[in-house]
Design an enzyme around this catalytic site. Structure first.
Site, PDB file in Angstrom:
ATOM      1  N   ASP A 268       0.905  -1.068  -0.091  1.00 16.63           N
ATOM      2  CA  ASP A 268      -0.048  -0.084  -0.114  1.00 16.63           C
ATOM      3  C   ASP A 268       0.743   1.210  -0.059  1.00 16.63           C
ATOM      4  O   ASP A 268       1.382   1.746   1.164  1.00 16.63           O
ATOM      5  CB  ASP A 268      -0.914   0.192   1.146  1.00 16.63           C
ATOM      6  CG  ASP A 268      -1.740   1.068   1.264  1.00 16.63           C
ATOM      7  OD1 ASP A 268      -2.190   1.760   0.146  1.00 16.63           O
ATOM      8  OD2 ASP A 268      -2.372   1.568   2.283  1.00 16.63           O
ATOM      9  N   LYS A 275       1.693   7.821   0.468  1.00 16.15           N
ATOM     10  CA  LYS A 275       2.169   7.976   2.028  1.00 16.15           C
ATOM     11  C   LYS A 275       3.624   8.775   1.971  1.00 16.15           C
ATOM     12  O   LYS A 275       4.184   8.727   0.973  1.00 16.15           O
ATOM     13  CB  LYS A 275       2.475   6.423   2.576  1.00 16.15           C
ATOM     14  CG  LYS A 275       0.992   5.834   2.720  1.00 16.15           C
ATOM     15  CD  LYS A 275       1.316   4.594   3.322  1.00 16.15           C
ATOM     16  CE  LYS A 275       0.140   3.404   3.269  1.00 16.15           C
ATOM     17  NZ  LYS A 275      -0.812   4.056   4.462  1.00 16.15           N
ATOM     18  N   ARG A 349     -10.969  -0.492   2.857  1.00 22.15           N
ATOM     19  CA  ARG A 349     -12.515  -0.513   2.916  1.00 22.15           C
ATOM     20  C   ARG A 349     -13.341  -0.950   1.653  1.00 22.15           C
ATOM     21  O   ARG A 349     -14.263  -1.632   1.722  1.00 22.15           O
ATOM     22  CB  ARG A 349     -13.031   0.459   3.736  1.00 22.15           C
ATOM     23  CG  ARG A 349     -12.728   1.820   3.039  1.00 22.15           C
ATOM     24  CD  ARG A 349     -12.825   3.145   4.049  1.00 22.15           C
ATOM     25  NE  ARG A 349     -11.796   3.248   4.833  1.00 22.15           N
ATOM     26  CZ  ARG A 349     -11.411   4.107   5.596  1.00 22.15           C
ATOM     27  NH1 ARG A 349     -11.994   5.093   5.943  1.00 22.15           N
ATOM     28  NH2 ARG A 349     -10.149   4.211   6.493  1.00 22.15           N
TER      29      ARG A 349
END
Length: 497
Positions: A268, A275, A349
């Site tokens: 991720d 990030k 999600r």
């Protein structure tokens, strides 16, 4: 990689030579009859003298290591404290096994499972072996230079009152250990090795244990409408996969299954909402929830659990490129509900939403539990020793909490109130994928709840415990394999017939 320890069983009256000799004492330093016989007079006297000079008090999780004297058939004596009578009445046998394995290291040892103030059942001994196996785990396959002790394999011979009974009970513990080790291996693998297609291939090996495995490729996901999951994956050169595992162990094959669902983001980057560089290397572990599901199915199949259980994992890589999904995109999920993307780093999600809906609609489970390294907010709230639990069902929540307490994988129930659901309303779509700065773990759970109908459901946010968690007596691995022991205990106590 290793869970490199050989464990065998023999009667308390056995004798042997070489290696370590391990005995247990309480805070009164009294030895059991079997321990005294194993030590003999020279060993018993040495332990007494050394305890006095070393100020060893026999406290729980303390140890005294001594060179064995002449007349004792061992190289070293290891005396492990069990604490007070109250401590000995509530021994955590898994932790004790891990502590003992840690003291022995990469050596052979004979362990006298007998002590003052306790009687070890076959189940206790099995838990001891589980702890020893988990403590001995190493992930070192990519190291070209290893220390001598890394090359050696420990061997424990457990002297017990009932060797055959202990060995039979240990088979079940061995299955759980193998499941945890599999989960740890998956989490520890680098993402250039464990990309979605390879991950799916490894899961397909569960068929050797009798697990039915179905793999959904991109064409199939497009056909059924998994638009949320596919949106996350579209920035990666690696195609996503959904893997469904079915273990039908109940006598009634038609009995509705328990469904376990895991987030499998193998790396991720955050996507377009990228990030920061610091700590991004840890994001290979953003698939810890899926690893727990795979490890649990492995454990259940290995021990032939009398339950019907489905595991489902969505495997994707979240990367930025010209095709990546963007903030302000609106995607349509499998349920038909639309989602405004606010932050592409809130991707897990979206993956779970489509998998939850598919499993619920297709298999009509009696309950669903999802596991995900979902939010940093849960780490802020609960730290790295306990997972967050959100649920729409008090009974299921209570069962999970009790199973976690018994297995040593604790959870804490968090609130799900209407305000959290309202926070994810969108001006442009049915919902948005983040709910703002505050209550991040709760608004993420509220998002998932929109993809659950009337079935009892629980969400475990394992961001704090699934990777880089606090070292313990049974885990020195970066990837903890968290969740396998909890889920196995839950199935054993509430779903097996």
């Amino acid at each position: 990689m290793a869970g490199g320890i050989e464990i065998t069983f023999e009667p308390l009256s056995s004798r042997g030579t070489g290696g370590d000799l391990v005995v247990f004492v309480g805070d009164d330093l009294a030895l059991s009859g079997a321990a005294s016989e194993a030590l003999g007079q020279p060993g018993t006297e040495l332990v007494a003298r050394a305890a006095a000079s070393e100020r060893f008090k026999g406290k729980a999780q303390s140890a005294l290591v001594l060179p064995a004297p002449a007349g004792v058939e061992a190289d070293r004596l290891v005396v492990i404290g069990l604490g007070s009578e109250k401590d000995r009445a509530k021994i955590d046998w898994t932790v004790l096994g891990g502590f003992t394995a840690g003291k022995v290291g990469a050596r052979s040892a004979r362990v006298v499972i007998d002590g003052p103030g306790f009687a070890a059942s076959a189940r206790d001994v099995a838990d001891f072996t589980l702890g020893a196996r988990l403590r001995s785990y190493r992930f070192d396959q990519y190291k070209t230079k290893k220390k001598d002790e890394d090359e050696a394999g420990a061997a424990l011979t457990l002297r017990v009152a009932d060797p055959s009974g202990a060995q039979a009970a240990a088979r079940s513990a061995e299955a759980v250990a193998e499941g945890v080790i599999l989960a740890r291996n998956l989490v520890n693998e680098p993402p250039n090795v464990l990309y979605p297609e390879e991950y799916a291939r490894r899961v397909s090996e569960l068929t050797q244990l009798g697990v039915e495995v179905e793999i959904l490729d991109v064409a199939r996901m497009k056909e059924i409408g998994m638009g949320a999951l596919l949106a996350v994956a579209q920035g990666s050169a690696r195609e996503p996969r959904v893997v469904i595992m079915r273990w039908n162990g109940a006598d009634d094959a038609a009995e509705p299954p328990l469904a376990l669902i895991g987030k499998g983001v193998v790396f991720d980057s955050g996507g377009v909402s990228i990030k920061s560089a610091g700590g991004m290397e840890d994001m290979k572990g953003d698939m810890g929830g899926s690893a727990a599901v795979v490890g649990t199915l492995h454990a259940l199949a290995s021990r032939k659990a009398k339950a019907n259980v489905i595991g489902a994992i969505g495997i994707v890589e979240n990367m930025p490129d010209g095709a990546a999904y963007r903030p302000s995109d609106i995607v349509t999920s499998l349920s038909g509900q639309t989602i405004e993307v606010i932050n592409t780093d809130a991707e897990g999600r979206l993956v779970l939403a489509d998998v939850l809906w598919h499993i619920q609609a297709t298999y009509k489970p009696k309950a669903m539990i999802d596991l995900a390294t979902l939010t940093g907010a849960i780490i802020v709230a609960l730290g790295q020793d306990i997972a967050g639990l959100f649920s729409n069902d008090d009974a299921l929540s209570g069962q999970i909490t009790a199973a976690g307490e018994a297995a040593g994988e604790k959870v804490w129930r968090m609130p799900l109130i209407p305000a959290f659901d309202k926070a994810i309303d969108s001006k442009f779509a049915d919902m948005k994928n983040t709910g703002g700065r505050h209550g991040g773990a709760a608004t993420a759970a509220a998002f998932l709840k929109r993809y659950v109908n009337d079935v009892p459901w629980a969400h475990l946010d394992i961001a704090g415990v699934g990777m880089s968690s606090t070292p313990s007596e049974i885990n020195r691995s970066w990837g903890a394999g968290w969740g396998v022991r909890l889920l196995d205990r839950l199935v054993r106590e509430h779903y097996e017939r």
